[in-house]
Scaffold this motif. Structure first.
Motif, PDB file in Angstrom:
ATOM      1  N   UNK A  98       0.784  -1.281  -0.071  1.00 33.51           N
ATOM      2  CA  UNK A  98      -0.147  -0.183  -0.168  1.00 33.51           C
ATOM      3  C   UNK A  98       0.923   1.170  -0.132  1.00 33.51           C
ATOM      4  N   UNK A  99       2.279   1.079   0.042  1.00 33.38           N
ATOM      5  CA  UNK A  99       3.027   2.412   0.212  1.00 33.38           C
ATOM      6  C   UNK A  99       2.545   3.250   1.190  1.00 33.38           C
ATOM      7  N   UNK A 106       7.365   9.851  -8.832  1.00 32.13           N
ATOM      8  CA  UNK A 106       7.134   8.610  -8.001  1.00 32.13           C
ATOM      9  C   UNK A 106       7.587   8.980  -6.466  1.00 32.13           C
ATOM     10  N   UNK A 107       6.759   8.339  -5.541  1.00 27.06           N
ATOM     11  CA  UNK A 107       7.291   8.512  -4.156  1.00 27.06           C
ATOM     12  C   UNK A 107       7.144   7.061  -3.586  1.00 27.06           C
ATOM     13  N   UNK A 108       7.694   6.904  -2.333  1.00 31.51           N
ATOM     14  CA  UNK A 108       8.084   5.788  -1.683  1.00 31.51           C
ATOM     15  C   UNK A 108       8.357   5.732  -0.076  1.00 31.51           C
ATOM     16  N   UNK A 109       7.836   4.759   0.469  1.00 28.07           N
ATOM     17  CA  UNK A 109       7.737   4.627   2.031  1.00 28.07           C
ATOM     18  C   UNK A 109       8.730   3.294   2.282  1.00 28.07           C
ATOM     19  N   UNK A 110       9.574   3.224   3.304  1.00 26.37           N
ATOM     20  CA  UNK A 110      10.508   2.239   3.374  1.00 26.37           C
ATOM     21  C   UNK A 110      10.909   1.853   4.936  1.00 26.37           C
ATOM     22  N   UNK A 111      10.774   0.859   5.337  1.00 22.77           N
ATOM     23  CA  UNK A 111      10.899   0.384   6.714  1.00 22.77           C
ATOM     24  C   UNK A 111      12.375   0.232   7.084  1.00 22.77           C
ATOM     25  N   UNK A 161       8.560   0.209  12.346  1.00 19.70           N
ATOM     26  CA  UNK A 161       8.233   1.334  13.249  1.00 19.70           C
ATOM     27  C   UNK A 161       8.767   2.587  12.671  1.00 19.70           C
ATOM     28  N   UNK A 162       9.907   2.467  12.240  1.00 19.95           N
ATOM     29  CA  UNK A 162      10.468   3.707  11.727  1.00 19.95           C
ATOM     30  C   UNK A 162      10.713   3.854  10.329  1.00 19.95           C
ATOM     31  N   UNK A 163      10.251   4.637   9.319  1.00 25.71           N
ATOM     32  CA  UNK A 163      10.342   4.688   7.831  1.00 25.71           C
ATOM     33  C   UNK A 163      10.972   5.894   7.489  1.00 25.71           C
TER      34      UNK A 163
END
Length: 750
Positions: free
Chosen positions: A322-323, A432-437, A597-599
């Protein structure tokens, strides 16, 4: 919180590396050293009928020939599931499987001995794709079947969600196997010790875990194994798992002589883990305003023959399906399938690259269908600061997703639309964008720690169990220690990568190094400074509260002429001068397997030029926006982001480790192109958002991976902007683009 960073600072290991003075572990030699080689399987799937080593053993110069019969402990390894044989007993499952190992007086003799080992096989049917592996009629590659791992996440009612949608986009994406392409191939030297133990000089990303795995294989206690693991000539996840270490260790103990093994490039390609090939199907629906109502995802990963960290990679892909978007109805199902192909494992981005390519491509297709701006559809769905994480779990509050998107919007607004000035060229722009743990996620052992002391030389010594693999960790440690303690670079000594002298800090993976160094220092600096000042107060008579640590020693407030006692004097006159810490990486309080927990967050804007005559794609500019907290090391930060971006540029337009019938077609760099300097855009910019969300106490995050994630879908969108063609399979095929260009009538033939 911001750190003073010098953009021209020379990293501690910089001069030795660029001058060639630095010795890597594969450069080492020892007296009476032998050379090891490993015999690998001829076939991707076969039963072993017999192994005859007699001729090899009789060859002059050969000191040992080992098979599975010579493994004293557990004949298996693997970080999560120890399912890979050190030496195969009765069956081979891929062409990298080890059958025997030789120690000889030269590499040439060792290779000759390998040719004398006689192995009789009975070939078995090959499973060369996950689809075949899932067929109930094919053989089981492992006792538990061909499914290495399943991972699922559901929230809401996805079918009802789709019923409410005005627009639905359904597409399949295919991503290839990628090579880490580190400069230094796997290798090192194992030295037997008089105690019966060994010292292993070999690159790894987690020395203590190697020690644990080797202990099981060798059948000796962990404290008899010393791992020296730095410096490393590149890793990117590829040296996280054991590679040559078991063979070097077994041969060294057998011959009682040091044994060196250093893979050639073809040996490295044959045996190393690769980025997982994945096929991802996505069905995503929105209302007429672009609000996502339902999202259904299926991931099929080619695991290859053995598990290594593959289950965790799949979990990561499922988590990030789901990003950075809030989707009320979602169903994600992932399956990782054993095949007879090369082993897939840990690779920079850890499954985030593949899933983000598919997700962001869905957003672009939906925006195109809705005639909506790509930024706007993302803004309508983007997470807010206190929203739950992608698995419905609590995470550290962060508004970075919106901040990154806002910065990308600004960059777009300030950019000029690239012109199509050349007759046979078309240009395009993509974002584009992204989220990374960061860290290993809930439920995984993810402890860390460090040690801070004044050593006998009078240096402030800081020790971690991390490795320097080119990422710039030494600069991070140096900058943090000097600014948190107040001393100079000349006052400190950094010790890493040696299990005999450092505390366990966990793995040098998962973008966790910078974060763990910072948190360790926060826990150690006050007790350390207090301990030193208390004892200096007793020695000097100055009140403790008037003392502080500075350059070259402990200073008394108001006296600017020099320290009242130097660190060297502290070493001579103070007994208790050590502080140590041990703690766990911050995790979500919710019991969600693998949930982070941290991205970190990243955004990309790229421009490309497509040659209508050749179908070649050239990336002409890259703008990175990164939100990962304060920048600790300017050069290291820039290097990680730019380097990561180019690595994924290669994945998008150039790289694929081809396999046919489970045999590698790619054998060397002459048939595997990676980006070189001509592929790197002159216009490459990195913009850092350094502010953390209010109340955030977790400090700077690591940036080893976030720069690799969003660039893939951004390039693909830019190609669509230039040609009107949606790419769904990587690497982008020139032939495929040419066909699309011709079908669209874009060539104005004379």
């Amino acid at each position: 919180m911001k750190y003073s960073v010098d953009s021209k600072q020379v990293r501690p290991d910089g001069y030795a590396k660029v001058s060639g003075a630095l010795k890597y572990l594969t450069d080492l030699s020892f007296p009476n050293m032998l050379f090891g080689k490993v015999l690998r399987s001829t076939y991707p799937h076969a039963r072993i009928l017999s192994i005859n080593t007699e001729k090899a053993e009789k060859l002059t110069g050969v000191h040992a020939v080992l098979t599975y019969k010579d493994v004293p402990g557990m004949n298996r390894f693997g970080i999560i599931i120890p399912d890979q044989p050190v030496f195969c007993e009765d069956k081979v499952r891929y062409v990298g499987d080890a059958i025997a190992a030789v120690a000889a007086e030269s590499v040439e003799i060792a290779n000759e001995a390998l040719n004398l080992i006689e192995v009789s096989y009975k070939q078995l049917p090959i499973i060369d794709s996950p689809e075949k592996g899932l067929d109930s009629n094919v053989p089981k590659l492992h006792p538990g079947g061909n499914i290495a791992h399943r991972s699922e996440y559901r929230n809401g009612d996805v079918q009802k969600g789709f019923e409410q949608c005005d627009v639905i986009v359904e597409e399949s994406y295919e991503l290839p196997r990628q090579l880490h392409a580190y400069m230094e191939t796997e290798g090192g030297v194992v030295v037997p010790e008089e105690s019966g133990g060994i010292t292993v000089y070999a690159a790894t990303q987690h020395g203590f875990r190697d020690r644990f795995q080797l202990s099981r294989i060798l059948g000796i206690p962990e404290d008899m194994i010393r791992i020296i693991s730095s410096p490393i000539g590149g890793s990117f996840g590829g040296k996280d798992e054991l590679n040559i270490q078991p063979y070097g260790a077994l041969l060294a103990l057998s011959t009682k002589r040091p044994v060196k093994i250093h893979n050639t490039r073809p040996e490295s390609i044959r045996t190393s883990v690769k980025r997982h090939p994945m096929k991802i199907s996505m069905k995503t629906g929105t209302d007429k305003n672009g609000k996502i109502l339902a999202h259904q995802v299926k991931i099929v990963a080619d695991k290859g023959a053995y598990a290594t960290l593959g289950p965790a990679v799949l979990d990561f892909s499922v988590e990030h399906a789901a990003g950075p978007y809030i989707i009320p109805n979602i169903e994600t199902i992932g399956v990782s399938v054993y095949t007879n192909n090369g082993v897939s494992g840990e690779f920079r981005g850890f499954g985030g690259n593949q899933i983000t390519f598919a997700l962001e491509s869905q957003l672009d297709r939906l925006a195109d269908t809705l005639k909506m701006d790509p930024i706007e559809i993302r803004r309508k769905n983007i997470r807010k600061a206190t929203d739950l994480g992608p698995l419905g779990h609590r995470i550290a509050p962060t508004d970075s997703a919106s901040l990154v998107l806002d910065e990308i919007q600004k960059i777009l607004d300030q950019s000029k639309k690239p012109s199509n000035s050349a007759q046979w060229k078309r240009t395009g722009t993509g974002i584009a964008i992204a989220m990374h743990g960061g860290g290993l996620g809930f439920g995984r052992l993810d402890s860390s720690g460090g040690r801070l002391l004044i050593n006998d030389e009078g240096k402030i010594e800081i020790s971690f169990g991390f490795e320097e693999c080119g990422q710039g960790l030494l600069s991070v440690i140096e900058n943090l220690v000097t600014q948190e303690i107040g001393c100079s670079p000349q006052d400190i000594k950094i010790v890493i990568g040696d299990t005999a002298v450092v505390p366990s800090s966990g793995s040098t993976t998962a973008s966790r190094g910078t974060s763990m160094v910072w948190q360790s220092l926060q826990k150690m600096k006050e007790p350390f400074m207090k301990k030193i000042c208390t004892q200096v107060s007793k020695l000097t008579g100055f009140p403790e509260e008037e003392l502080y640590l500075g350059i070259n020693g402990v200073w008394h407030k108001g006296n600017h002429s020099g320290p009242c006692i130097t660190y060297k004097d502290c070493a001579n006159r103070i007994e208790d001068r050590t502080v140590e810490t041990s703690f766990h990486f911050p995790t979500t309080p919710d019991a969600v397997n693998g949930g982070h927990f941290l991205y970190t967050f990243g955004g990309i804007k790229v421009e490309v030029e497509v040659d209508l005559l050749t179908g070649k794609v050239k990336v002409t500019s890259i703008d990175h926006v990164i939100s990962a907290g304060p920048v600790v090391s300017h050069q290291g930060y820039i290097g990680q982001i730019e380097g990561g971006g180019i690595m994924s540029l290669g994945y998008t337009i150039l790289e694929e480790v081809k396999m046919v019938n489970s045999h590698y077609v790619t054998q060397n760099f002459d048939s595997y192109l990676i980006p070189n300097i001509v592929d790197v855009p002159f216009e490459t910019n990195v913009y850092a958002i350094e502010d953390l969300y209010k109340g955030d106490c977790y400090g700077p995050r690591g940036v080893g991976e976030i720069g690799t994630i969003a660039i893939i879908p951004a390039i693909v969108k830019a190609v669509h902007d230039a040609t009107g063609y949606w790419v769904k399979k990587l690497p982008i095929s020139s032939e495929e683009l040419l066909e699309a260009i011709e079908l669209k009538g874009m060539l104005e033939w004379i």
